[in-house]
Design an enzyme around this catalytic site. Sequence first.
Site, PDB file in Angstrom:
ATOM      1  CG  ASP A   1      -0.273   2.690  -0.395  1.00  0.00           C
ATOM      2  OD1 ASP A   1       0.133   2.103  -1.416  1.00  0.00           O
ATOM      3  OD2 ASP A   1       0.189   2.472   0.742  1.00  0.00           O
TER       4      ASP A   1
ATOM      5  CG  ASP B   1       1.995   3.364   4.322  1.00  0.00           C
ATOM      6  OD1 ASP B   1       2.817   2.618   4.887  1.00  0.00           O
ATOM      7  OD2 ASP B   1       1.715   3.263   3.110  1.00  0.00           O
TER       8      ASP B   1
ATOM      9  CG  ASP C   1       1.119  -3.680   0.704  1.00  0.00           C
ATOM     10  OD1 ASP C   1       0.442  -4.579   1.213  1.00  0.00           O
ATOM     11  OD2 ASP C   1       1.600  -3.754  -0.441  1.00  0.00           O
TER      12      ASP C   1
ATOM     13  CB  SER D   1       4.047   0.076  -5.242  1.00  0.00           C
ATOM     14  OG  SER D   1       4.024   1.483  -5.272  1.00  0.00           O
TER      15      SER D   1
END
Length: 217
Positions: free
Chosen positions: A14, A164, A16, A108
């Site tokens: 991922d 996260d 961010d 995302s």
Amino acid sequence: MTFPTRTYAAFLFDMDGTILTSIASAERTWTKWAIAHGLDAATFVPTIHGVQSVETVRRLGLPGVDPVAEAAAITAAEMEDVDDIAPIAGAAAFLASLPPERWTIVTSAPRALAEVRLKAAGLPVPATMIAADDIPNGKPAPDCFLVAAERLGVAAGDCLVFEDAAAGITAGEAAGADVLVITATHSHGVEMAHPTVVDYVRLSVTVREDGLIVTQD
């Protein structure tokens, strides 16, 4: 939870909160938007993380609000606010230690925003990156990780997902991958069903012919 010791075909990251922190800039933008739409920013803003912006707006069901148009405007504003974006400690060195064909980013964020944030953090943009533009069904659906694994030519079940946020963790689980949770941006401790590590400073990887092994010093 026991730290992962198995061999993996690839690592899926991922963005961010996992390899960089853009929380402050994102929350500034979303706070302004929330206030403009009469929302309680303190309650609403913590819900934005880990999912596509268009889904965040859509699930509010605000009358007269076009989720696609609003998400585009929010993304444009976020792209102008990157001054305090920074890599998670040790992330740059850890990514540099990986063979380029054995890892990618699964975010995302829209591709344009992801590229701006990665540049601001001084991190590479892999050619195989999966962004919001590539996947109709965002996290917590598993599609993004399944497509990322496919692009790398491996099975999702042979991958280790670095995440996260709850939505991404759920997506990784649904894809059949193992999950390692990065907690650098977590404001308080949360009981996890997966192994956790604060950042990448104490992580290292062994590259073998049959795959990757991540270890913690």
